[in-house]
Design a protein around this motif. Structure first.
Motif, PDB file in Angstrom:
ATOM      1  N   THR A  92       0.597  -1.036   0.375  1.00 33.98           N
ATOM      2  CA  THR A  92      -0.155  -0.080  -0.159  1.00 33.98           C
ATOM      3  C   THR A  92       0.862   1.610   0.186  1.00 33.98           C
ATOM      4  OG1 THR A  92      -1.827  -1.532   0.810  1.00 33.98           O
ATOM      5  CG2 THR A  92      -1.736   1.098   1.371  1.00 33.98           C
ATOM      6  N   LEU A  93       2.207   1.148   0.932  1.00 30.46           N
ATOM      7  CA  LEU A  93       2.940   2.312   1.200  1.00 30.46           C
ATOM      8  C   LEU A  93       3.233   2.451  -0.065  1.00 30.46           C
ATOM      9  CD1 LEU A  93       4.745   4.308   2.220  1.00 30.46           C
ATOM     10  CD2 LEU A  93       6.611   2.718   3.218  1.00 30.46           C
ATOM     11  N   ASP A  94       3.788   1.267  -1.003  1.00 28.40           N
ATOM     12  CA  ASP A  94       4.346   1.810  -2.257  1.00 28.40           C
ATOM     13  C   ASP A  94       3.797   2.561  -3.694  1.00 28.40           C
ATOM     14  OD1 ASP A  94       6.827   0.537  -1.421  1.00 28.40           O
ATOM     15  OD2 ASP A  94       6.599  -1.556  -2.635  1.00 28.40           O
ATOM     16  N   ASP A  95       2.393   2.102  -3.348  1.00 29.74           N
ATOM     17  CA  ASP A  95       1.449   2.890  -4.498  1.00 29.74           C
ATOM     18  C   ASP A  95       0.830   3.824  -4.318  1.00 29.74           C
ATOM     19  OD1 ASP A  95       1.257   0.059  -5.417  1.00 29.74           O
ATOM     20  OD2 ASP A  95      -0.630  -0.225  -4.312  1.00 29.74           O
ATOM     21  N   LEU A 145       6.489  10.444  -5.325  1.00 35.06           N
ATOM     22  CA  LEU A 145       7.526  10.391  -4.584  1.00 35.06           C
ATOM     23  C   LEU A 145       9.268   9.738  -4.743  1.00 35.06           C
ATOM     24  CD1 LEU A 145       6.023   9.963  -1.047  1.00 35.06           C
ATOM     25  CD2 LEU A 145       6.625  12.564  -2.284  1.00 35.06           C
ATOM     26  N   PHE A 146      10.240   9.911  -5.030  1.00 27.92           N
ATOM     27  CA  PHE A 146      11.372   9.648  -5.553  1.00 27.92           C
ATOM     28  C   PHE A 146      11.717   8.529  -4.567  1.00 27.92           C
ATOM     29  CE2 PHE A 146      15.781   8.313  -6.243  1.00 27.92           C
ATOM     30  CZ  PHE A 146      15.776   8.993  -7.732  1.00 27.92           C
TER      31      PHE A 146
END
Length: 341
Positions: free
Chosen positions: A325-328, A335-336
């Motif tokens: 979820t955070l990656d998505d 964000l880089f």
């Protein structure tokens, strides 16, 4: 080879790890969780990080009660094969999601949250509010969305937190330009928050008015004898009031023989039924309910290593889910991202 995708609704729920659980937790949430794990993908969060927001002076208490709450979960029938039990502090993606979400909510909105306002007043913080406590709605939004939960079982007093989670979700989705996160629905239990045995406040271990799930037979008997009834019901022959009578509140919550409970209420109202008889009925119900839970809990506590293994496995599984979820979210916000070396 085809892969079966679990299409069941996702539930997130959990408890702060500040002490063992009690009958209030059982009536309001635990027995529902046991039922819901058969029809939903359920995650149970041991919220130790959130517990630190007003227990930072005693982190050992928070850590110690991770095991205590986990024992209660397993003792009431939560099945690790059906429910993922995980530890909040072992899920770093939730902390980063919280930080990101704080950019999508104002301090004024956090302070207006009715649940937070009530809790601040109850704890007597005044203006000395721990920042972590004030920002709890954003942290809960991270918990809920980290698992992409569709359903969140909460008491009616907690519903404003779900509303604020959905506000953050909508703002984030608008910013990204697509619905990357789902909104969640509050699931309000049919049994509301149980009063304490003294009838003056909610059941709470810190106020000494709770019946723990691990209570001994003697402790159960003593608690029932001390229960608040109708102060004007001085003799068995006197007509009594059922409303606000803690004994009847508990019978409504735990006695499955509804016809008998209604008969007891009618007899109590017209006079001719003493408090001792009603309390005797309740004690019988509670002794039968808690005996197997207490025995299973004791057996589980004898092999604490096995319980910790359940928590490790659940946390590892939850870490993959929340990190995805955070990656998505990070990608949606542009964000880089560094590739791991």
């Amino acid at each position: 080879m085809s892969v079966t995708i679990d299409q069941r609704p996702v539930i997130l729920t959990g408890d702060r790890t500040t002490g063992p659980l009690h009958l209030g937790h059982y009536a309001g949430s635990l027995r529902n969780r046991v039922a819901l794990q058969r029809s939903h993908r359920q995650y149970l969060l041991l919220a130790d990080t959130q517990a630190l927001t007003d227990n930072a002076s005693d982190p050992a208490k928070v850590r110690r009660n991770i095991l205590e709450v986990a024992l209660d979960y397993l003792a009431v029938g939560i099945d690790p094969a059906k429910t993922t039990i995980c530890v909040q502090s072992g899920l770093p993606a939730l902390a980063e999601l919280t930080l990101l979400y704080l950019n999508f909510v104002t301090v004024a909105r956090l302070e207006r949250n009715p649940t937070i306002k009530d809790e601040i007043q109850a704890r007597g913080f005044g203006r000395d509010i721990p920042a972590g406590f004030l920002c709890y709605p954003a942290a809960q939004a991270a918990d809920i969305t980290g698992f992409r939960a569709n359903v969140v079982p909460v008491g009616e007093d907690q519903a404003p937190l779900i509303e604020q989670t959905n506000e953050i979700v909508r703002r984030l989705n608008r910013q990204i330009g697509r619905d990357i996160l789902p909104e969640a629905r509050a699931l309000i239990p049919s049994v509301g928050r149980l009063p304490g045995v003294d009838g003056r406040a909610k059941m709470s271990k810190s106020q000494g008015n709770a019946i723990p799930l691990s209570a001994t037979p003697d402790a159960i008997r003593d608690a029932v004898r001390r229960m608040y009834t109708d102060p004007n019901h001085l003799r068995a022959s006197d007509p009594g009031t059922v409303e606000g009578n803690v004994v009847f509140t508990y019978l409504d919550a735990f006695d499955e023989d509804l016809a008998t409970v209604e008969d007891l209420k009618a007899r109590y109202r017209r006079g001719g039924l003493g408090d001792a008889a009603v309390k005797g009925r309740l004690e019988e119900i509670l002794q039968a309910l808690l005996a197997p839970i207490r025995e299973r809990r004791a057996a589980l506590a004898a092999d604490a290593g096995a319980v910790l293994d359940v928590l490790r496995a659940g946390t590892q599984d939850a870490r993959k889910t929340t990190q995805a979820t955070l990656d998505d979210v990070r990608a949606g916000l542009g964000l880089f991202a560094f590739e791991p070396t």
